[in-house]
Design an enzyme around this catalytic site. Structure first.
Site, PDB file in Angstrom:
ATOM      1  N   CYS A   8      28.398  62.009  29.453  1.00 23.13           N
ATOM      2  CA  CYS A   8      26.970  62.058  29.804  1.00 23.13           C
ATOM      3  C   CYS A   8      26.706  61.657  31.254  1.00 23.13           C
ATOM      4  CB  CYS A   8      26.170  61.170  28.868  1.00 23.13           C
ATOM      5  SG  CYS A   8      26.351  61.603  27.141  1.00 23.13           S
TER       6      CYS A   8
ATOM      7  N   HIS B 133      19.431  59.281  32.311  1.00 18.37           N
ATOM      8  CA  HIS B 133      20.061  60.120  31.286  1.00 18.37           C
ATOM      9  C   HIS B 133      19.209  60.041  30.030  1.00 18.37           C
ATOM     10  CE1 HIS B 133      22.676  61.702  28.348  1.00 18.37           C
ATOM     11  NE2 HIS B 133      23.118  60.546  27.892  1.00 18.37           N
TER      12      HIS B 133
ATOM     13  N   ASN C 266      19.841  64.562  23.482  1.00 15.83           N
ATOM     14  CA  ASN C 266      20.841  64.183  24.490  1.00 15.83           C
ATOM     15  C   ASN C 266      21.700  65.403  24.815  1.00 15.83           C
ATOM     16  OD1 ASN C 266      23.041  63.199  25.880  1.00 15.83           O
ATOM     17  ND2 ASN C 266      23.343  61.421  24.556  1.00 15.83           N
TER      18      ASN C 266
HETATM   19  N1  ACO Z   1      18.488  58.973   9.417  1.00 15.49           N
HETATM   20  C1  ACO Z   1      18.238  57.966   8.585  1.00 15.49           C
HETATM   21  N2  ACO Z   1      18.960  56.840   8.563  1.00 15.49           N
HETATM   22  C2  ACO Z   1      19.983  56.752   9.419  1.00 15.49           C
HETATM   23  C3  ACO Z   1      20.304  57.773  10.319  1.00 15.49           C
HETATM   24  C4  ACO Z   1      19.508  58.927  10.290  1.00 15.49           C
HETATM   25  N3  ACO Z   1      19.719  59.976  11.118  1.00 15.49           N
HETATM   26  N4  ACO Z   1      21.371  57.390  11.058  1.00 15.49           N
HETATM   27  C5  ACO Z   1      21.709  56.164  10.642  1.00 15.49           C
HETATM   28  N5  ACO Z   1      20.874  55.781   9.650  1.00 15.49           N
HETATM   29  C6  ACO Z   1      20.888  54.549   8.908  1.00 15.49           C
HETATM   30  C7  ACO Z   1      22.203  53.828   8.970  1.00 15.49           C
HETATM   31  O1  ACO Z   1      23.083  54.361   8.007  1.00 15.49           O
HETATM   32  C8  ACO Z   1      21.792  52.418   8.677  1.00 15.49           C
HETATM   33  O2  ACO Z   1      21.657  52.295   7.286  1.00 15.49           O
HETATM   34  P1  ACO Z   1      22.210  50.995   6.524  1.00 15.49           P
HETATM   35  O3  ACO Z   1      21.435  49.839   7.131  1.00 15.49           O
HETATM   36  O4  ACO Z   1      21.878  51.277   5.103  1.00 15.49           O
HETATM   37  O5  ACO Z   1      23.662  50.963   6.833  1.00 15.49           O
HETATM   38  C9  ACO Z   1      20.402  52.305   9.274  1.00 15.49           C
HETATM   39  O6  ACO Z   1      19.947  53.655   9.499  1.00 15.49           O
HETATM   40  C10 ACO Z   1      20.340  51.556  10.582  1.00 15.49           C
HETATM   41  O7  ACO Z   1      21.396  51.980  11.378  1.00 15.49           O
HETATM   42  P2  ACO Z   1      21.581  51.393  12.790  1.00 15.49           P
HETATM   43  O8  ACO Z   1      22.844  51.947  13.346  1.00 15.49           O
HETATM   44  O9  ACO Z   1      21.367  49.910  12.784  1.00 15.49           O
HETATM   45  O10 ACO Z   1      20.337  52.022  13.541  1.00 15.49           O
HETATM   46  P3  ACO Z   1      19.935  51.773  15.026  1.00 15.49           P
HETATM   47  O11 ACO Z   1      18.576  51.208  15.056  1.00 15.49           O
HETATM   48  O12 ACO Z   1      20.998  51.066  15.792  1.00 15.49           O
HETATM   49  O13 ACO Z   1      19.880  53.248  15.579  1.00 15.49           O
HETATM   50  C11 ACO Z   1      21.164  54.802  16.865  1.00 15.49           C
HETATM   51  C12 ACO Z   1      21.032  54.087  15.540  1.00 15.49           C
HETATM   52  C13 ACO Z   1      19.917  55.642  17.071  1.00 15.49           C
HETATM   53  C14 ACO Z   1      22.386  55.713  16.800  1.00 15.49           C
HETATM   54  C15 ACO Z   1      21.312  53.757  17.984  1.00 15.49           C
HETATM   55  O14 ACO Z   1      22.368  52.871  17.706  1.00 15.49           O
HETATM   56  C16 ACO Z   1      21.560  54.392  19.319  1.00 15.49           C
HETATM   57  O15 ACO Z   1      20.693  55.033  19.874  1.00 15.49           O
HETATM   58  N6  ACO Z   1      22.740  54.200  19.899  1.00 15.49           N
HETATM   59  C17 ACO Z   1      23.084  54.813  21.163  1.00 15.49           C
HETATM   60  C18 ACO Z   1      23.744  56.091  20.836  1.00 15.49           C
HETATM   61  C19 ACO Z   1      23.589  57.128  21.890  1.00 15.49           C
HETATM   62  O16 ACO Z   1      22.549  57.379  22.449  1.00 15.49           O
HETATM   63  N7  ACO Z   1      24.679  57.822  22.109  1.00 15.49           N
HETATM   64  C20 ACO Z   1      24.680  58.934  22.965  1.00 15.49           C
HETATM   65  C21 ACO Z   1      25.895  59.033  23.768  1.00 15.49           C
HETATM   66  S1  ACO Z   1      26.044  57.735  24.924  1.00 15.49           S
HETATM   67  C22 ACO Z   1      24.752  57.923  25.837  1.00 15.49           C
HETATM   68  O17 ACO Z   1      24.377  59.017  26.052  1.00 15.49           O
HETATM   69  C23 ACO Z   1      24.075  56.769  26.355  1.00 15.49           C
END
Ligand code: ACO
Length: 332
Positions: A120, A259, A289
């Protein structure tokens, strides 16, 4: 990376372009594919919809469209380009480089071509690379493209990743400019955290095989929580670094174009780097993204129909797998 050269010999952008597939995949469409909801995706990521390439479309297809658009806006032809750098993590094939494939299709026969792999952060890394080559004087006009069809490498059964990404391409033409241009840059890497975001299969470690396919090694894997924390820290620090290198203060910057990964990451970066959200350009809700394409698509939209005006100081800041991060501070 030091401060850029004096204004008479700065490197700047003289044309921008973008291209996204016409197919829109909304959060409501995703509700029918995995156990998720529009409400969960919007509140956790800020994304409403993303563009997805049709089967058979390649990364170079999107890239060529964005490149032609950028060349047109620069008033140049492919013949004028002597350096062609493509940032992508979803190349048409492992080799040759996607840059070489694009060279042939555009007819940029005098260009030296290579790809940059910085996930990214790709378009920021490619822009800084082009700036260094151009500043050294060996090359005169660079075409820099960030292009991805990450939808090919997404596990569409994994709700924690499949809701985040989209396909697209952004491009810019860079050369010496008489006013404005790049004022400062920053790049960083940390390979010790490589397995926080990676695709294990397809290379020499796990070459394509029935076993690697069965183990789903050819799909993106991510530790979202850790990536979130590191993205916030590294992007905030990098944005502050370029501002300091240009001997400016945060308030001297008119626009931050981060980004576009996730609205909550963007908000946390802005808070940590003391950037008011009114100065932050956001389009993540429409594209998700788009990885290496993200900063260039956002720069295109912010400058062509958006709020960035001639003379504005703009910070592009990126973070991605590797880990990699970087920034470009430029005067538009
Ligand atoms: N729909 C519904 N529920 C979901 C989904 C979904 N799409 N995805 C995960 N969940 C659930 C999980 O299973 C978890 O359930 P559980 O508590 O029963 O286990 C719950 O939601 C919470 O999960 P978390 O991982 O704590 O959710 P969080 O608030 O951290 O959000 C996310 C997850 C959006 C992926 C976040 O961690 C994030 O944005 N991380 C950065 C990832 C990113 O942007 N990567 C891109 C590449 S790197 C970059 O570009 C910067």
């Amino acid at each position: 990376m030091t401060r850029a050269a004096s204004s008479a010999s700065r490197i700047g952008i003289v044309g921008l372009g973008m291209h996204v597939p016409s197919k829109v995949l909304t959060n409501f469409d995703l509700e029918k594919m995995v156990e998720t909801s529009d409400e969960w995706i919007r509140t956790r990521t800020g994304i409403r919809e993303r563009r997805i390439a049709e089967p058979g479309t390649t990364t170079s297809d999107l890239a060529c469209e964005a490149a032609r658009h950028a060349l047109k806006n620069a008033g140049l032809s492919a013949n004028d380009i002597d350096l062609l750098i493509v940032a992508t993590t979803s190349p048409d094939m492992l080799f040759p480089s996607t840059a070489c494939l694009i060279q042939s299709r555009l007819g940029a026969k005098d260009a030296v071509c290579f790809d940059v792999s910085a996930a990214c952060s790709g378009s920021v890394f490619a822009m800084v690379t082009a700036q260094q080559y151009l500043e050294a004087g060996r090359y005169k006009r660079a075409l820099v493209i960030g292009a991805e069809i990450l939808s090919s490498f997404i596990d569409w059964t994994d709700r924690s990743t499949c809701v985040l990404f989209g396909d697209g391409a952004g491009a810019c033409v860079m050369t010496k400019v008489s006013r404005g241009g790049i004022l400062a840059t920053d790049m960083g890497s940390d390979g010790s955290a490589a397995e926080l975001l990676y695709m294990p299969g397809g290379g020499s470690k796990y070459p394509p095989s029935h076993a690697s396919v069965d183990q789903r090694l050819h799909f993106l894997r991510m530790n979202g929580t850790e990536i979130f924390k590191l993205a916030v820290r590294r992007m905030a620090e990098s944005a502050q670094t370029v501002v300091t290198r240009a001997r400016l203060k945060p308030e001297d910057v008119d626009w931050f174009i981060p980004h576009q990964a996730n609205i909550r990451i963007i908000q946390a970066v802005a808070k940590r780097a003391d950037i008011p959200m009114e100065k932050v350009f956001i389009n993540v809700e429409r594209y998700g993204n788009t990885s290496a394409a993200s900063n260039l698509i956002a720069l295109y939209e912010a400058t062509q129909n958006g709020p960035v005006k001639r003379g504005d100081r703009v910070v592009l800041v990126a973070f991605g797998a590797g880990l990699t991060w970087g920034s470009v501070l430029l005067q538009w």
